[in-house]
Scaffold this motif. Structure first.
Motif, PDB file in Angstrom:
ATOM      1  N   VAL B  74     -38.705 -27.695   5.228  1.00  0.00           N
ATOM      2  CA  VAL B  74     -39.660 -27.329   6.368  1.00  0.00           C
ATOM      3  C   VAL B  74     -40.003 -25.634   6.129  1.00  0.00           C
ATOM      4  O   VAL B  74     -41.099 -25.256   6.174  1.00  0.00           O
ATOM      5  CB  VAL B  74     -38.960 -27.271   7.642  1.00  0.00           C
ATOM      6  N   ASN B  75     -39.033 -24.783   5.602  1.00  0.00           N
ATOM      7  CA  ASN B  75     -39.590 -23.379   5.671  1.00  0.00           C
ATOM      8  C   ASN B  75     -40.141 -23.109   4.163  1.00  0.00           C
ATOM      9  O   ASN B  75     -40.906 -22.273   4.569  1.00  0.00           O
ATOM     10  CB  ASN B  75     -37.780 -22.820   5.186  1.00  0.00           C
ATOM     11  N   ALA B  78     -43.458 -23.804   5.936  1.00  0.00           N
ATOM     12  CA  ALA B  78     -43.739 -22.642   6.988  1.00  0.00           C
ATOM     13  C   ALA B  78     -44.432 -21.364   6.363  1.00  0.00           C
ATOM     14  O   ALA B  78     -45.018 -20.667   6.735  1.00  0.00           O
ATOM     15  CB  ALA B  78     -42.473 -22.606   7.788  1.00  0.00           C
ATOM     16  N   GLY B  81     -47.529 -21.285   5.779  1.00  0.00           N
ATOM     17  CA  GLY B  81     -48.573 -21.323   7.135  1.00  0.00           C
ATOM     18  C   GLY B  81     -48.718 -23.221   7.395  1.00  0.00           C
ATOM     19  O   GLY B  81     -49.703 -23.304   8.108  1.00  0.00           O
ATOM     20  N   SER B  83     -47.531 -26.887   8.929  1.00  0.00           N
ATOM     21  CA  SER B  83     -46.589 -27.654  10.069  1.00  0.00           C
ATOM     22  C   SER B  83     -45.745 -28.720   9.060  1.00  0.00           C
ATOM     23  O   SER B  83     -46.410 -29.224   8.118  1.00  0.00           O
ATOM     24  CB  SER B  83     -47.342 -28.044  10.844  1.00  0.00           C
ATOM     25  N   LEU B 116     -38.159 -30.857  15.318  1.00  0.00           N
ATOM     26  CA  LEU B 116     -39.293 -30.099  14.661  1.00  0.00           C
ATOM     27  C   LEU B 116     -40.558 -31.176  14.948  1.00  0.00           C
ATOM     28  O   LEU B 116     -41.608 -30.845  14.569  1.00  0.00           O
ATOM     29  CB  LEU B 116     -39.096 -29.881  13.249  1.00  0.00           C
ATOM     30  N   TRP B 196     -40.070 -22.877  11.221  1.00  0.00           N
ATOM     31  CA  TRP B 196     -41.612 -23.169  11.617  1.00  0.00           C
ATOM     32  C   TRP B 196     -41.670 -22.661  12.980  1.00  0.00           C
ATOM     33  O   TRP B 196     -42.644 -21.950  13.307  1.00  0.00           O
ATOM     34  CB  TRP B 196     -41.781 -24.760  11.386  1.00  0.00           C
ATOM     35  N   ARG B 200     -44.574 -19.823  13.538  1.00  0.00           N
ATOM     36  CA  ARG B 200     -45.887 -20.364  13.957  1.00  0.00           C
ATOM     37  C   ARG B 200     -46.944 -19.315  14.476  1.00  0.00           C
ATOM     38  O   ARG B 200     -48.079 -19.114  14.309  1.00  0.00           O
ATOM     39  CB  ARG B 200     -45.621 -21.436  14.612  1.00  0.00           C
ATOM     40  N   ASP B 213     -39.485 -18.011   2.301  1.00  0.00           N
ATOM     41  CA  ASP B 213     -38.034 -17.899   2.783  1.00  0.00           C
ATOM     42  C   ASP B 213     -37.278 -17.445   1.730  1.00  0.00           C
ATOM     43  O   ASP B 213     -37.344 -17.713   0.543  1.00  0.00           O
ATOM     44  CB  ASP B 213     -37.641 -19.362   3.487  1.00  0.00           C
TER      45      ASP B 213
END
Ligand code: SF4
Lengths: 358, 331
Positions: B74-75, B78, B81, B83, B116, B196, B200, B213
């Motif tokens: 996820v990171n 993220a 940019g 989702s 999430l 995220w 966001r 990250d």
């Protein structure tokens, strides 16, 4: 910057201005080297004060022949347990890390006692602990040997390449071609040895010697003390390490060293043989001596062609003066141990030093 | 050319770069290789990333490998940019591994996904004989929609930009090191968390240049890559880098530099200086980013392509990309 630090930097600047002479301080210990670089301390020293690194990186002073001995044990199927920092040191026929990559059994230890566990878990295999380091790590190896005997663990032995700091410091203080004005001594060694073994620096060589811990504040305080002694023309052995260093040292650790080790000559990589500078296992602990158990003959190694680690370790040159520095020798393809060890001077210059790189 | 793969090739520093370049060569040669960012931006406004996880211990203060895998994927999205819409999971399991333990990891992965709104879209399990893998290896693949008007990239940095971190650094790496080396550090916990929701709101800022990250190799490695990627000098201020006393003391004991300790819930962000205040306010609104701080600035000066740092005692030093595994010092 905290106020007391600013005051120390200021005091140092004033003292340096007052005494016009250039001052070269040797930091004996690799941890001091790295701390001085990482904290940016070198860049706040007055121009007339210079810190040079000494022979105090355990990995760097382990002779090539000693590493070869460990590699030869691996080839004989022995499990070698070593401190992680030893892994990457290149030798003629490889390194512990490259041998591990080829499937040999090398284990990382954070303390000597880890070797005892490995030996207990692998009763069918010979396990050898690679004992490197100074007075700080030697007591742990001594404890390991004593425990192994107490528990009757027959498949464990020790390759003792432990070294004693004072004889090396003495060799450098007396060397005609290295101009050292003062010594910065490692607090953690002195915690074990006490003050006594270093008193000769002031008494016989007329050199200021200051014991300090590793944080930059302590190093700064030590530098102020050194500058003060030099201006006063009154060299002495002093500690800024506080109460942790008792003048008589740690009797228990010293007793342990005495019980398990005997003092012997030792070969320092790049420097050569220094009398009485090593710890070998005493005869009555001979069963745990890997040199004996495996009839190892340790042949003094020749340094890699062009590598000037010996001159770096003795303060004769700084790493950028080595022709291989940053060209043939980088942390990715190190030629000598001074580049590979996390405490090595060449590595520290490479990682932290700016001027030479622009 | 690398002859044998060693652990240092996996440590996130210079050697990782080298082996990745070697392995990608057959693709790059044919013009079908990826860009070297956290996640790939695909045509149509999509982003995709793949990340594999082995960690020892598999459960650690602050998380476990299931949670870690989801956070890692996820990171990565993220940071570009995007989702976290869909996730794929591949499990390679060693024969004899506890099914109960596996279920625990899947449970925690599912919890993180549910929070999430991420849907598990695909998966695979393989079982290999004893010794074929150390316990379990989890690989995650995440897929999502890019929500920035212009691509965030490590080539975007310009002189004057501020460098921000979203929280204190090094907590994951320090936590893992503490358990590997049997050190008990009270209050030390991995920062492992999905970022995220926190980043966001930043996507609306048109001065947002780049995010990353800081995983393997830590903040130091990320910034070295940025400096290199944008051909700029990055100047850090050590005093302003958030660092917990626990991470500091662990690093002191082992001789590690906190700048290179892995994070799993810390985003480095580069932003146009005129929008820094706004960015900090947005970040700090997230419970994960209360310690967000400006830690440095991109300069037009020398040395280009490198990172330097003003230290706590007012000195200067370089911050170089690490080489090799992080190994504790001897004494
Ligand atoms: S730069 Fe490399 S070759 Fe030169 S002295 Fe240092 S370790 Fe040896």
């Amino acid at each position: 910057m905290p106020g007391d630090l600013r005051a120390a930097v200021e005091a140092l600047r004033r003292l340096a201005e007052e005494s016009a002479t250039a001052v070269t301080v040797m930091e004996v210990c690799g941890t001091h080297t790295v701390s001085a670089f990482r904290s940016g301390l070198r860049s706040v020293l007055p121009k007339s004060m210079r810190l040079i690194s000494g022979p105090g990186c355990p990995v760097c002073v382990t002779d090539q022949g000693e590493i070869e001995a460990a590699l030869s044990l691996l080839r004989r199927g022995v499990v070698v347990v070593a401190y992680g920092d030893m892994f990457k040191v290149p030798s003629a026929s490889g390194s512990l890390a490259s041998m591990r990559g080829e499937g040999h059994d090398v284990r990382t230890a954070t303390s000597a006692m880890d070797a005892l566990r490995v030996a207990e878990e692998n009763p069918g295999r010979e396990v050898v602990f690679l004992g490197v380091g100074f007075e700080t790590t030697a007591p742990a190896t001594a404890t390991l040997v004593r425990e192994a005997r107490r528990k009757g663990i027959a498949n464990l032995s020790v390759l003792s390449f432990h070294k004693r700091t004072p004889p090396a410091v003495e060799a450098l203080a007396g060397a005609a071609d290295v101009q050292i004005s003062a010594f910065l001594l490692p607090g953690h060694v002195s915690v074990i040895t006490g003050h006594e073994p270093f008193r000769f620096l002031a008494d016989r060589f007329g050199l200021p010697a200051v014991i300090a811990g590793f944080d930059p504040e302590q190093i700064l305080l030590a530098m102020v003390e050194i500058a003060r002694q030099i201006r006063a023309g009154a060299p002495e052995l002093r500690s800024v390490y506080g109460t942790a260093v008792r003048p008589e040292g740690n009797r228990k650790a010293l007793g342990l060293l005495d019980e398990v080790f005997s003092v012997r000559d030792a070969r320092w990589r790049g420097i050569g043989l220094i009398p009485d500078s090593g710890y070998g296992l005493r005869g009555d602990y001979g069963d745990f001596d890997a040199e004996r158990r495996f009839s190892l003959v340790i042949v003094p190694g020749t340094p890699p062609a062009g590598c000037r680690c010996g001159d770096v370790l003795t303060g004769r040159i700084t790493p950028p003066q080595c022709p291989l520095f940053r060209t043939a020798c980088t942390p990715l393809s190190p030629v000598g141990p001074c580049m590979v060890s996390s405490e090595g001077t060449c590595g520290a210059y490479f990682r932290f030093h700016r001027e030479e790189r622009t | 050319m690398t002859e044998r793969v060693s652990l240092s090739h996996g440590s996130g520093g210079r050697q990782s770069q080298q082996i990745v370049a070697e392995l990608l060569a057959p693709f790059t040669r044919r013009g079908i290789g990826p860009e070297l960012e956290d996640a790939a931006l695909l045509p149509g406004g999509y982003a995709m990333t793949v990340d594999g996880f082995t960690v020892s211990p598999r459960t650690f203060p602050g998380g476990d490998i299931g949670h870690l895998c989801v956070c890692g994927c996820v990171n990565d999205l993220a940071a570009r940019g995007a989702s976290p819409d869909f996730l794929g999971l591949g499990l390679v399991i060693e024969e004899g591994f506890s099914a109960e333990e596996l279920r625990t990891y899947m449970e925690s992965a599912a919890r993180t996904c549910a929070d999430l709104g991420t849907v598990l879209a695909a998966g695979d399990t393989k079982v290999v004989p004893v010794g074929g893998v150390d316990g379990v290896l989890i690989t995650g693949c995440a897929f999502g929609r890019v929500q920035t008007p212009h691509p965030l990239s490590l080539g975007n940095l310009r002189p004057g930009d501020h460098i921000v971190v979203s929280t204190s650094i090094g907590r994951h790496g320090a936590t893992i090191a503490a358990s590997r080396f049997n050190l008990d550090v009270v209050g030390l916990e991995s920062d492992c968390a999905p970022l995220w929701p926190a980043v966001r709101p930043l996507l609306a800022l048109d001065g947002l240049r780049c995010m990353r990250d800081c995983t393997r190799g830590g903040l130091g490695t990320v910034l070295c890559e940025w400096a290199e990627g944008s051909g700029v000098h990055v100047a850090l201020d050590e005093e302003s880098i958030p660092l917990s006393p626990q991470v500091r003391s662990l690093c002191d004991v082992l001789g590690f530099d906190p700048l290179y300790m892995a994070c799993e819930g810390c985003m480095a962000v580069a932003v146009d200086a005129s929008q820094t205040d706004r960015l900090l306010a947005l970040l700090r609104a997230s419970p994960l980013c209360g310690e967000a701080a400006v830690i440095g600035q991109v300069t037009g000066g020398e040395p280009k392509g490198m990172v330097s740092m003003r230290t706590l005692i007012g000195g200067e030093r370089l911050v170089d990309m690490p080489t090799g595994e992080l190994l504790p010092r001897i004494c």
